[in-house]
Design a protein around this motif. Structure first.
Motif, PDB file in Angstrom:
ATOM      1  N   VAL A 175    -111.101  11.020 -29.473  1.00 23.53           N
ATOM      2  CA  VAL A 175    -111.969  11.730 -28.571  1.00 23.53           C
ATOM      3  C   VAL A 175    -111.353  12.884 -28.145  1.00 23.53           C
ATOM      4  CG1 VAL A 175    -113.107  11.315 -26.273  1.00 23.53           C
ATOM      5  CG2 VAL A 175    -112.964   9.263 -28.023  1.00 23.53           C
ATOM      6  N   ALA A 176    -112.272  13.970 -27.961  1.00 29.70           N
ATOM      7  CA  ALA A 176    -111.531  15.084 -27.534  1.00 29.70           C
ATOM      8  C   ALA A 176    -111.379  15.291 -26.185  1.00 29.70           C
ATOM      9  CB  ALA A 176    -112.844  16.349 -27.824  1.00 29.70           C
ATOM     10  N   LEU A 177    -111.902  14.534 -25.207  1.00 29.52           N
ATOM     11  CA  LEU A 177    -111.526  14.285 -23.713  1.00 29.52           C
ATOM     12  C   LEU A 177    -110.129  14.022 -23.423  1.00 29.52           C
ATOM     13  CD1 LEU A 177    -114.764  13.360 -24.050  1.00 29.52           C
ATOM     14  CD2 LEU A 177    -114.634  13.733 -21.364  1.00 29.52           C
ATOM     15  N   ASP A 178    -109.231  14.553 -22.455  1.00 35.75           N
ATOM     16  CA  ASP A 178    -108.180  14.086 -22.224  1.00 35.75           C
ATOM     17  C   ASP A 178    -108.479  12.982 -21.068  1.00 35.75           C
ATOM     18  OD1 ASP A 178    -108.646  15.398 -19.774  1.00 35.75           O
ATOM     19  OD2 ASP A 178    -107.105  16.895 -20.272  1.00 35.75           O
ATOM     20  N   GLY A 179    -107.111  12.451 -20.588  1.00 35.37           N
ATOM     21  CA  GLY A 179    -107.349  11.265 -19.795  1.00 35.37           C
ATOM     22  C   GLY A 179    -108.017  11.627 -18.528  1.00 35.37           C
TER      23      GLY A 179
END
Length: 338
Positions: A175-179
């Motif tokens: 998934v491209a989104l970081d935490g």
């Protein structure tokens, strides 16, 4: 003569430095490049993360009141309906109504009790996202807590290819989104479903910065800006239709679709730039708008935006860049005019 030329070397160096400074200070036409992205404070994000972890741990160890658990169940039921590609508007409204009916009794137990519920569900959501990355398969719990989140990822190319999943499962993805962006996205959706927009709910400014940094770098596609993603089967059908009507990626039809998609992304960026600036006055809104308008071919409006930035910030980190971009926009506007 030797006496008159004494010390000429330092003088020549000084003249050279002054000349270089003058050259650098003169604006030159430069094509606008990357957008300025918001900067989130890592320490502030760490404090928010630690608070959420502590609340989730309390919910797990101490349990939740019956009224708060009822709200959690209603939210999960809403997610299942939301994830169903065939759901009707009436079904979605009925599920949302059950959520709203459960909010009052849950809040009667205190804001902190409901915040613990949100933190616990966010922790579960993130865990299921990581499982989805590893296996390529969306669990029921991921649908309960995120709706059609996997479809949203696929529609907007927010998934990177990975190695094959273990135990013969689906193909793994990243998934491209970081935490920080992932957590902020969950909180905003959760708050919207529950209808809580007051403090202490909502998202902290640095969480907003982390999310908007991602959205400006990975804008929603035109369709996703209006609705949730289609299921993978629908995506495959759309791809087959496009291949049947399109002889190849370099065809005029493909080029037109690519141009339309690019324009949709830039218009989405304009919207997010204004939203971010309303939340974060420190963000260079006019500079970012100027770059986006330039990409859209609106060179006169782009130049006006760069002028506005320079009027507000005659000196600063972006001043020379804005001057160079302004000159490029004026040149392109002049070309279009004549």
């Amino acid at each position: 003569m030797r006496r008159h030329l004494e010390g000429w070397e330092p003088g020549l160096v000084a003249v050279f430095i002054a000349g270089c400074a003058a050259i650098l200070a003169v604006p030159r036409a430069v094509e606008p490049a990357e957008l300025p992205l918001p900067l989130a404070d890592a320490r502030a994000l760490a404090r928010v993360r630690d608070a959420d972890i502590a609340r989730a741990r309390e919910a797990e160890q101490l349990g939740l009141d019956a009224e708060v658990r009822a709200l959690g169940s209603a939210i999960r039921a809403f997610g299942i309906v939301d994830a169903d590609a065939d759901h009707t508007e009436a079904e979605l409204l009925a599920a949302r109504k059950r959520v709203l009916e459960a909010v009052g009794p849950a809040l009667a137990q205190g804001d902190e009790a409901v915040l613990r519920l949100r933190a616990y569900q966010m922790s579960s959501f993130v865990r299921e996202v990581r499982r989805f990355e590893a296996t390529g398969e969306a669990s029921d719990e991921l649908r309960e807590l995120g709706g059609n989140f996997p479809g949203l990822l696929r529609r907007n190319a927010w998934l990177r290819a990975g190695a094959a999943g273990p135990r013969g499962g689906g193909e793994a993805r990243r998934v491209a989104l970081d935490g920080a962006a992932l957590g902020a996205l969950f909180k905003k959706r959760w708050d919207a479903i529950v209808g809580l927009r007051r403090a202490p709910f909502g998202v902290a400014l640095d969480e907003e910065r982390a999310l908007y940094k991602f959205l400006l770098s990975h804008p929603l596609s035109g369709r996703s800006a209006q609705e949730l993603a289609a299921p993978p089967a629908a995506d495959a059908a759309a791809l087959l239709d496009s291949q049947a009507s399109d002889p190849g990626p370099r065809s005029p039809a493909a080029a037109l679709r690519a141009a339309d998609a690019q324009r949709a992304e830039e218009h989405y960026r304009l919207k997010k730039i204004d939203e971010l600036a309303a939340l974060d006055p420190a963000y260079p809104r006019h500079l970012a708008r100027g770059i986006t308008l330039y990409r859209l071919g609106k060179f006169v409006q782009s130049a006006d935006a760069f002028r506005s930035h320079l009027d507000q910030h005659p000196d600063g980190a972006y001043t020379l860049r804005a001057q160079n971009y302004l000159r490029a926009a004026l040149e392109r506007a002049s070309e279009d005019r004549f």
